[in-house]
Write an enzyme that holds these catalytic residues in place. Structure first.
Site, PDB file in Angstrom:
ATOM      1  N   CYS A  43     -14.358  26.144  18.861  1.00 37.99           N
ATOM      2  CA  CYS A  43     -15.200  27.342  18.997  1.00 37.99           C
ATOM      3  C   CYS A  43     -16.410  27.010  19.879  1.00 37.99           C
ATOM      4  CB  CYS A  43     -15.660  27.817  17.626  1.00 37.99           C
ATOM      5  SG  CYS A  43     -16.616  29.361  17.683  1.00 37.99           S
ATOM      6  N   ASP A  45     -19.310  27.769  19.229  1.00 36.90           N
ATOM      7  CA  ASP A  45     -20.451  27.567  18.326  1.00 36.90           C
ATOM      8  C   ASP A  45     -21.176  26.251  18.617  1.00 36.90           C
ATOM      9  OD1 ASP A  45     -21.915  26.789  15.839  1.00 36.90           O
ATOM     10  OD2 ASP A  45     -21.075  28.674  15.108  1.00 36.90           O
ATOM     11  N   ARG A  47     -22.863  24.378  16.883  1.00 34.19           N
ATOM     12  CA  ARG A  47     -22.892  23.361  15.815  1.00 34.19           C
ATOM     13  C   ARG A  47     -21.631  22.519  15.747  1.00 34.19           C
ATOM     14  NH1 ARG A  47     -23.892  27.819  11.385  1.00 34.19           N
ATOM     15  NH2 ARG A  47     -22.198  28.642  12.657  1.00 34.19           N
ATOM     16  N   HIS A  99     -13.791  26.398  12.465  1.00 35.66           N
ATOM     17  CA  HIS A  99     -14.909  25.975  11.610  1.00 35.66           C
ATOM     18  C   HIS A  99     -15.287  27.090  10.652  1.00 35.66           C
ATOM     19  CE1 HIS A  99     -18.389  28.167  13.518  1.00 35.66           C
ATOM     20  NE2 HIS A  99     -17.482  28.314  14.462  1.00 35.66           N
ATOM     21  N   CYS A 102     -17.890  30.803  10.844  1.00 31.76           N
ATOM     22  CA  CYS A 102     -17.683  31.186  12.252  1.00 31.76           C
ATOM     23  C   CYS A 102     -18.047  32.663  12.454  1.00 31.76           C
ATOM     24  CB  CYS A 102     -16.228  30.946  12.650  1.00 31.76           C
ATOM     25  SG  CYS A 102     -15.859  31.391  14.367  1.00 31.76           S
TER      26      CYS A 102
HETATM   27 CO    CO Z   1     -17.153  29.975  15.618  1.00 34.22          CO
END
Ligand code: CO
Length: 212
Positions: A43, A45, A47, A99, A102
């Site tokens: 992803c 993302d 993190r 993850h 999300c």
């Molecule tokens: Co995500």
């Protein structure tokens, strides 16, 4: 923490110097050809940075990231990366890494419109409907999101296994294993969903393509 762009550039200089001090040949080795054995679909993302969470050096993982780690059959960006990973880099493992927590998954569970991303996560809303019964049995919204996250990872593992690029590679005798993992942002732990595809024989009969 507010980090300015010039701080990032200064951090980069310090990082490069520390790497050189630790291993004088590090960048010289990398400046040749990359030869990663792993292709990672994760992803976007912030993190979930691929090499950092598995504590491995740059050069070891070829990475493709998008919202909610989708491996779509009509996404030219993903298909270009997949073909390069399989046919040129000849990676041995493909990891689909979802993850928990999300935003893409949470958006797909809701009815609110979010703009362009609604087109992107259309397949996740379809997946939600396909597994409506399972998701309705979840204990609360967070558990439903966790379940959809895992269902999505399994679906993307299958999408890659059904992809003509993978099917052709397996039929040529190339050894590539596809893995489904999920990362928990809360504790930094990666979970193996034990959902793998490693040969042409193992995929659903209805999806098999043949060379002739
Ligand atoms: Co995500």
């Amino acid at each position: 923490m507010s980090v300015k762009p010039e701080d990032l550039l200064a951090r980069n200089r310090r990082w490069a110097a520390a790497r050189r001090a630790e291993d004088p040949e590090f960048f010289r080795r990398l400046s040749g050809q990359q030869a990663p054995k792993y292709f990672w679909i994760g992803c976007s993302d912030s993190r979930v940075p691929a090499t950092q969470i598995v504590d491995i050096d740059p050069g070891e993982i070829f990475v493709h990231r998008n919202v909610a780690n989708l491996a779509g059959h009509t996404d030219l960006n993903f298909l270009s990366a997949l073909q390069f990973a399989v046919e040129v880099l000849r990676v041995e493992h493909v990891v689909v890494c979802g993850h928990y927590s999300c935003g893409g998954i949470q958006a797909a569970l809701g009815a609110r419109s979010n703009g362009i991303v609604d087109h992107w996560i259309r397949s996740l809303r379809d997946l939600r409907e396909k597994h409506r019964k399972i998701l309705e049995g979840a204990n609360g919204r967070e558990e439903a999101a966790d379940l959809l996250t895992e269902l999505n990872v399994r679906t993307q593992v299958d999408n890659i296994a059904y992809n003509p690029i993978l099917q052709a590679a397996w039929q040529r005798g190339q050894r590539i294993e596809i893995h489904g993992w999920v990362y928990r942002v809360r504790d930094g732990i990666l979970h193996d969903l034990d959902y793998r595809r490693s040969d042409h024989e193992g995929i659903d009969e209805s999806q098999k393509l043949s060379a002739d």
